[in-house]
Write an enzyme that holds these catalytic residues in place. Sequence first.
Site, PDB file in Angstrom:
ATOM      1  CE  LYS A   2      -4.313  -1.910   0.252  1.00  0.00           C
ATOM      2  NZ  LYS A   2      -4.812  -1.421  -0.982  1.00  0.00           N
ATOM      3  CE  LYS A  36      -5.950 -15.278  -6.853  1.00  0.00           C
ATOM      4  NZ  LYS A  36      -6.149 -15.379  -5.483  1.00  0.00           N
ATOM      5  CE  LYS A  63     -14.034  -3.874  -8.630  1.00  0.00           C
ATOM      6  NZ  LYS A  63     -14.538  -2.875  -7.600  1.00  0.00           N
TER       7      LYS A  63
END
Length: 329
Positions: free
Chosen positions: A111, A194, A197
């Site tokens: 992050k 994979k 989203k």
Amino acid sequence: METVVSGIRSTGNLHLGNYFGAIRNFLKMQNENNCFFFIADYHALTTHPHPDDLHGNIKQVLAEYLACGIDPEVATVFIQSDVPEVSELYLLLNMLAYVGELERTASFKDKIRLQPGNVNAGLLTYPVLMAADILMHRANKVPVGKDQEQHLEMTRHFARRFNMMYDVTYFPEPDAYNFGKQLLKIPGLNGSGKMGKSEGNGVFLFDTPQEIRKKVMRAVTDTGPLTPGQQPSEAVKNLFTLMSVVSDPQTLKYFEEKHAACEIRYGDLKKQLAEDIITVTEPIRFRINELLSDNRYLATVVSRGAEKARISASKTLREVREIIGYRPF
Ligand code: TRP
């Protein structure tokens, strides 16, 4: 019977990877365990969603979850922010979590890299909030993907530290729920990795047939096999993997044989794949829309879920407060 807790962030719309990778297993799991499935809408605040979007996102994920077959009569389905006990347990666990270990968490380091302008304390203590979600119901099992394994490990540390500090055996140390051979990694349409989203390589459960056809037709392939029996490239293998979950075995075999014989036309493969994906998602999409227009039903589900979750949560908190030493006058 084991107690299972699983959360999904309210920002994540469900895609085929979620469905085949996790949710289909949840459907079996819910009948065999005491399951708590919730929407993590406190965790969602770490990325500062606009107030106009938050509720809609929560409602969408709830409808999608239920449309997949999560049964609120069997499992406890609730919204995290409807259970205020979680914030108290989070506060208490924060006293046991060390800044150093939180700073070393892989997701936190990611992050910092991805959103350097918003390194808030909620991101730092994200694993503590997740531990509160899990320990609140004294879960033994948590179905998590690879990316959440470290958080679960930290949950075990916090549980053990609490038990040691107060010399109790109160919190179980939860394990990952092991789906064994059923654990499927669903690839995306962009040739590698994979389905996810944020990767932009996914087919969502609410995608319309037109959108699905468009996405699948644009999927990455290669220039075709040159010699008979040649191994398919990574991108083409991914399409075969998708086909193996949505199509019938004869269809998959047909295209694999065509590939092995150098006679494959990827356009045909994609057309078939798109139609077979639509066959799986179409009933779910209808159900999502049905649920979204039935606000009364959704309201009943979440209030019943919150009630059940709070019975378990308030019991834990009462006992935790007692253990820590908060006593009535
Ligand atoms: N961190 C999880 C995710 O990003 C969501 C989550 C929050 C969760 N609390 C949880 C998952 C408790 C399992 C158990 O997907």
